[in-house]
Design a protein around this motif. Structure first.
Motif, PDB file in Angstrom:
ATOM      1  N   LEU A  48     -54.436   9.962  95.351  1.00 29.13           N
ATOM      2  CA  LEU A  48     -53.365   9.694  94.484  1.00 29.13           C
ATOM      3  C   LEU A  48     -52.462   8.307  95.221  1.00 29.13           C
ATOM      4  O   LEU A  48     -52.382   8.526  96.273  1.00 29.13           O
ATOM      5  CB  LEU A  48     -52.571  11.039  94.540  1.00 29.13           C
ATOM      6  N   TYR A  49     -51.949   7.634  94.239  1.00 26.91           N
ATOM      7  CA  TYR A  49     -51.196   6.941  94.547  1.00 26.91           C
ATOM      8  C   TYR A  49     -49.915   6.878  94.019  1.00 26.91           C
ATOM      9  O   TYR A  49     -49.632   6.684  92.672  1.00 26.91           O
ATOM     10  CB  TYR A  49     -51.507   5.229  94.577  1.00 26.91           C
ATOM     11  N   ILE A  50     -48.590   7.232  94.457  1.00 18.58           N
ATOM     12  CA  ILE A  50     -47.435   7.587  93.695  1.00 18.58           C
ATOM     13  C   ILE A  50     -46.362   6.747  94.033  1.00 18.58           C
ATOM     14  O   ILE A  50     -45.942   7.006  95.166  1.00 18.58           O
ATOM     15  CB  ILE A  50     -47.072   9.189  93.939  1.00 18.58           C
ATOM     16  N   ASP A  51     -46.247   5.742  93.489  1.00 19.97           N
ATOM     17  CA  ASP A  51     -45.281   4.676  93.787  1.00 19.97           C
ATOM     18  C   ASP A  51     -43.628   5.100  93.599  1.00 19.97           C
ATOM     19  O   ASP A  51     -43.523   6.132  92.835  1.00 19.97           O
ATOM     20  CB  ASP A  51     -45.596   3.182  93.268  1.00 19.97           C
ATOM     21  N   ASP A  52     -42.858   4.277  94.068  1.00 15.06           N
ATOM     22  CA  ASP A  52     -41.481   4.455  93.906  1.00 15.06           C
ATOM     23  C   ASP A  52     -41.195   4.593  92.363  1.00 15.06           C
ATOM     24  O   ASP A  52     -40.076   5.441  91.963  1.00 15.06           O
ATOM     25  CB  ASP A  52     -40.495   3.469  94.525  1.00 15.06           C
ATOM     26  N   ASN A  53     -41.567   3.693  91.668  1.00 14.08           N
ATOM     27  CA  ASN A  53     -41.454   3.690  90.306  1.00 14.08           C
ATOM     28  C   ASN A  53     -41.560   5.007  89.561  1.00 14.08           C
ATOM     29  O   ASN A  53     -40.762   5.664  88.671  1.00 14.08           O
ATOM     30  CB  ASN A  53     -42.153   2.779  89.251  1.00 14.08           C
ATOM     31  N   TRP A  54     -42.833   5.599  89.858  1.00  6.48           N
ATOM     32  CA  TRP A  54     -42.988   6.757  89.182  1.00  6.48           C
ATOM     33  C   TRP A  54     -42.117   7.982  89.736  1.00  6.48           C
ATOM     34  O   TRP A  54     -41.563   8.831  88.991  1.00  6.48           O
ATOM     35  CB  TRP A  54     -44.390   7.349  89.545  1.00  6.48           C
ATOM     36  N   THR A  55     -42.086   8.064  90.994  1.00  5.10           N
ATOM     37  CA  THR A  55     -40.996   9.187  91.650  1.00  5.10           C
ATOM     38  C   THR A  55     -39.760   8.787  91.124  1.00  5.10           C
ATOM     39  O   THR A  55     -38.843   9.908  90.432  1.00  5.10           O
ATOM     40  CB  THR A  55     -40.993   8.620  93.088  1.00  5.10           C
ATOM     41  N   GLU A  56     -39.055   7.767  90.768  1.00  2.78           N
ATOM     42  CA  GLU A  56     -37.930   7.463  90.387  1.00  2.78           C
ATOM     43  C   GLU A  56     -37.675   8.133  88.851  1.00  2.78           C
ATOM     44  O   GLU A  56     -36.762   8.548  88.375  1.00  2.78           O
ATOM     45  CB  GLU A  56     -37.277   5.856  90.539  1.00  2.78           C
ATOM     46  N   ARG A  57     -38.850   7.789  88.163  1.00  2.00           N
ATOM     47  CA  ARG A  57     -38.747   8.073  86.801  1.00  2.00           C
ATOM     48  C   ARG A  57     -38.765   9.727  86.641  1.00  2.00           C
ATOM     49  O   ARG A  57     -38.053  10.326  85.946  1.00  2.00           O
ATOM     50  CB  ARG A  57     -39.949   7.561  86.073  1.00  2.00           C
TER      51      ARG A  57
END
Lengths: 480, 98
Positions: A280-289
C-alpha cells in the motif's frame, strides 16, 4: 495488591461495516444461514486471488486519523500462519511489521480528570469463521460457519497505559463512541462486531510478566474479567510465585480465567509478506482527502454543545453519546431555537421512548418536535398533554396537529365553557370553599386542581386559576 | 555450499505447527530432506545484495483495489459439496477446544 501497579493494554477488534468482504464480493450480513455468504476466495480454495476492498482501507485510515495516529506512507500485508478449523486458508491475512498506522492517543475521563491513553498501532486484517462446539451426541465435533471469514477486521492496540479495570471500561466506551461516530462499524459486542482482548501485568517499578485475557464479551465482562485476573496475579505474587506468560480464557459463568494453552503450544505464527497482495502507498493527498471528510468527533461536539448552545455538561454528554441523537438535537434546534428546552425534551421522554423501541431509530421528523414545542410554548398544550402527544407520535407516526384534533387535546382556552366548569367545581366542593372563606389560600389550588381533573387536564392552568378566583369572588365577595 | 542441518526436534515442532503426524521413519527422512533444501537455498547468500533493497514483490506495483460491491458467492450446497463431513449447513470438524 496495593503495592502493585496495574498495566493493561487492550487489543480491540472491530468488524468494519463494508457491504462486501475484505478480499471478495461476499456479503457481510450478520445472522445469515451458515455458509451462504462464501466463495472460493474466502473459503481458501487453491488458485484464488484476493483483491483489497478500498472502502475497508479508507475506513481504517479514517479511524487512525480520529485516533491521532500517523498514517504510514508505506504499509503491507503479511501472512500469519496457524492451523485452526475456523481459518479456511490456514493463514490469516494480517499486518505485521508495517501496519497502516502507528502511534496516536485518545483522551479518557477518569475521576473528573482527562487522561491520555496511547495507541500503539492500527492495522487491518481479515476475520476468521465462526466455530461452535457440539454437545450431547455431537460432543466430539465442532461446526464451522465461514460467513464471517474474510470480513475486514480492524485492530486497534493500545499502549499498556491503562491502569485499572475502570479505565479500561472508559477507554472502550470512548473508543466505541468514536467508531460509531465515524460510521465504520456498528460496534455490537453481542454480535461480535466489537471484540476486546486484554494484556495485563502487575509490577512495582516496571511491568511484570503479562497474561492475555480473551473472551470478555461485554463491557461488564471486561471490567469483571480484568478485576479477577488482577486479583489472581496479585495472589500469586504475594505467595512469591511467578506469573506464566500465557493466554487465558475468561469464563463469565464461573467468573474465573483459565489457561488456554500450555507453554509448549506457544504460537509461532511465522509471519511473512503476503505475496498475493501488493504493498500500500498512502500519500498525503489521500490522507488529507479522508481527513477533510471526517465527521465532527464526539469530544469536539461535546465542547461545542456547551459553548454554542450554553448547555450544561450533563446535557451535552447525554446528547452527544450517539451521533444520531446529536444530529437530531441540532436539527430540532434549527427549527425551534431554544436549545435547553429541546434538550430537556430529548433527554427526557424522548430517550425513554427510543430505548423502548430498542434501537436508535427516530421516526419523528424534527419539524414535528418543533411543532410540539411551539404548542407547549403558546400554552395550547400543557406539559403533561405534550408528553402524551409525543408518545402517540412515536407509536403512530402521526403529526402533532392531527393527534391534537383526533384526541381533542387542545387546551380549553374558551372562557365560557371553562367558566361553566369552574362554577360546577365550586358547587361540588363546598368544604374547600369554606376553607377559602376562612382565609386558607391553599384551597384555591385544590379547586384549580379539581377543575383540571374535570377537564381531563385540558384546561389552560393560568386561565383555570383566574376563573376559579373570579368565580369565588363573584359568589362570596372578596376574601383573604 | 554451506551445509545446513535440521534436527529431529525441529522436524517435530514444525510438524506440530502444521498439525501433521509423522512416523519415526518420516521424521528421519524429512530431517534429511529439509536440511538439503535449506543448504540449497543457502546458495543465494553467495550473491552480493548490499545495494538491493528488500523486496517482497517482483512487480513494481502498488495499490490495487476493488470497490466495495457485492459479487459472486457460492450456495451453501456448493460450498459444502467437497466437505468430508457436514451437518445441515455447517462444516463438521473434530472438536478442538482451547
Amino acid at each position: 495488591m496495593d503495592s502493585y501497579k496495574v498495566y493493561i493494554g487492550l487489543e480491540v477488534h472491530v468488524e468494519l461495516s463494508t457491504q462486501s468482504k475484505f478480499f471478495c464480493g461476499c456479503k457481510t450480513k450478520f445472522g445469515a444461514t451458515p455458509n451462504t455468504q462464501v466463495c472460493p476466495v474466502c473459503l481458501g480454495f487453491p488458485g484464488v486471488l484476493p483483491v483489497i476492498n478500498k472502502k475497508a482501507l479508507e475506513y481504517t485510515i479514517a479511524c487512525a486519523l480520529a485516533l491521532n495516529s500517523k498514517i504510514n506512507e508505506n504499509s503491507r500485508f503479511a501472512r500469519k500462519n496457524y492451523y485452526y478449523p475456523d481459518l479456511p486458508k490456514n493463514f490469516q491475512i494480517s499486518q505485521y511489521e508495517e501496519p497502516i498506522a502507528t502511534g496516536g492517543w485518545i483522551d479518557i475521563e477518569i475521576n473528573g480528570q482527562t487522561k491520555k491513553i496511547g495507541i500503539e498501532r492500527v492495522h487491518l486484517e481479515e476475520d476468521a469463521g465462526k466455530l461452535i462446539h457440539g454437545e450431547g451426541e455431537d460432543a466430539e465435533w465442532s461446526f464451522v460457519d465461514c460467513n464471517r471469514a474474510g470480513i475486514p477486521l480492524m485492530e486497534i492496540v493500545s499502549c499498556p497505559e491503562i491502569n485499572s479495570p475502570d479505565e479500561a471500561y472508559e477507554y472502550l466506551t470512548i473508543l466505541r463512541r468514536i467508531l460509531r461516530y465515524l460510521g465504520v462499524s456498528d460496534c455490537n459486542m453481542e454480535e461480535g462486531s466489537l471484540r476486546c482482548d486484554a494484556n495485563i501485568s502487575l509490577g512495582k517499578a516496571e511491568m511484570g510478566t503479562k497474561t492475555e485475557i480473551k473472551n470478555m464479551n461485554s463491557f461488564k465482562e471486561l471490567r469483571e474479567g480484568l478485576k479477577v485476573e488482577i486479583q489472581r496475579q496479585a495472589n500469586l505474587l504475594k505467595k512469591g510465585e511467578k506469573i506464566i506468560q500465557e493466554t487465558r480464557f475468561w469464563d463469565a459463568k464461573k467468573k474465573k480465567t483459565f489457561s488456554m494453552r500450555g507453554k509448549e503450544e506457544a504460537h509461532d505464527y511465522r509471519y511473512f509478506p503476503e505475496p498475493d497482495l501488493l504493498p500500500l502507498y498512502i500519500d498525503d493527498n489521500w490522507t488529507e482527502r479522508i481527513k477533510a471528510n471526517l465527521p465532527e468527533l464526539p469530544q469536539h461536539r461535546f465542547d461545542r454543545f456547551i459553548h454554542e448552545y450554553k448547555l450544561p455538561s450533563y446535557d451535552a454528554g447525554v446528547l452527544t453519546e450517539s451521533r444520531e441523537i446529536a444530529d437530531y438535537f441540532e436539527r430540532c434546534v434549527r427549527l425551534f431555537p431554544k436549545p435547553k428546552m429541546v434538550s430537556n425534551w430529548i433527554m427526557g421522554d424522548f430517550m425513554r421512548l427510543i430505548k423502548q423501541e430498542g434501537e436508535v431509530k427516530i421516526k419523528i421528523h424534527p419539524a414535528e418536535v418543533a411543532d410540539l414545542l411551539k404548542e407547549v410554548e403558546k400554552g395550547t398544550l400543557s406539559t403533561t398533554l405534550a408528553k402524551e402527544v409525543m408518545e402517540i407520535m412515536f407509536k403512530s407516526g402521526k403529526g402533532v396537529t392531527q393527534i391534537m384534533e383526533e384526541k381533542q387535546l387542545q387546551q380549553i382556552t374558551d372562557k365560557k365553557s371553562l367558566e361553566k366548569a369552574a362554577k360546577q367545581v365550586i358547587e361540588e366542593n363546598q368544604k374547600a370553599v369554606g376553607d377559602w372563606q376562612k382565609g386558607k389560600s391553599q384551597a384555591i389550588k385544590f379547586l384549580v386542581g379539581q377543575l383540571m381533573k374535570k377537564t381531563k387536564g385540558r384546561a389552560n392552568p393560568q386561565l383555570a386559576n383566574e376563573l376559579i378566583e373570579k368565580k369565588l369572588k363573584e359568589l362570596f365577595g372578596a376574601s383573604s | 555450499m554451506e551445509k545446513r542441518t535440521i534436527d529431529l526436534e525441529q522436524v517435530r515442532y514444525i510438524a506440530h505447527l502444521a498439525r501433521l503426524e509423522l512416523s519415526l521413519e518420516e521424521e528421519e527422512k524429512f530431517a534429511r530432506q529439509l536440511g538439503r533444501i535449506l543448504s540449497y537455498v543457502e546458495k543465494l547468500k553467495e550473491l552480493d545484495t548490499t545495494n538491493v533493497p528488500p523486496t517482497s514483490h517482483v512487480l513494481p506495483l502498488k495499490n490495487v483495489f476493488r470497490e466495495d460491491a457485492l459479487g459472486f458467492s457460492l450456495s451453501s450446497k456448493e460450498a459444502l459439496s467437497n466437505a468430508p463431513c457436514r451437518k445441515d449447513n455447517w462444516f463438521k470438524v473434530p472438536k478442538i477446544v482451547g
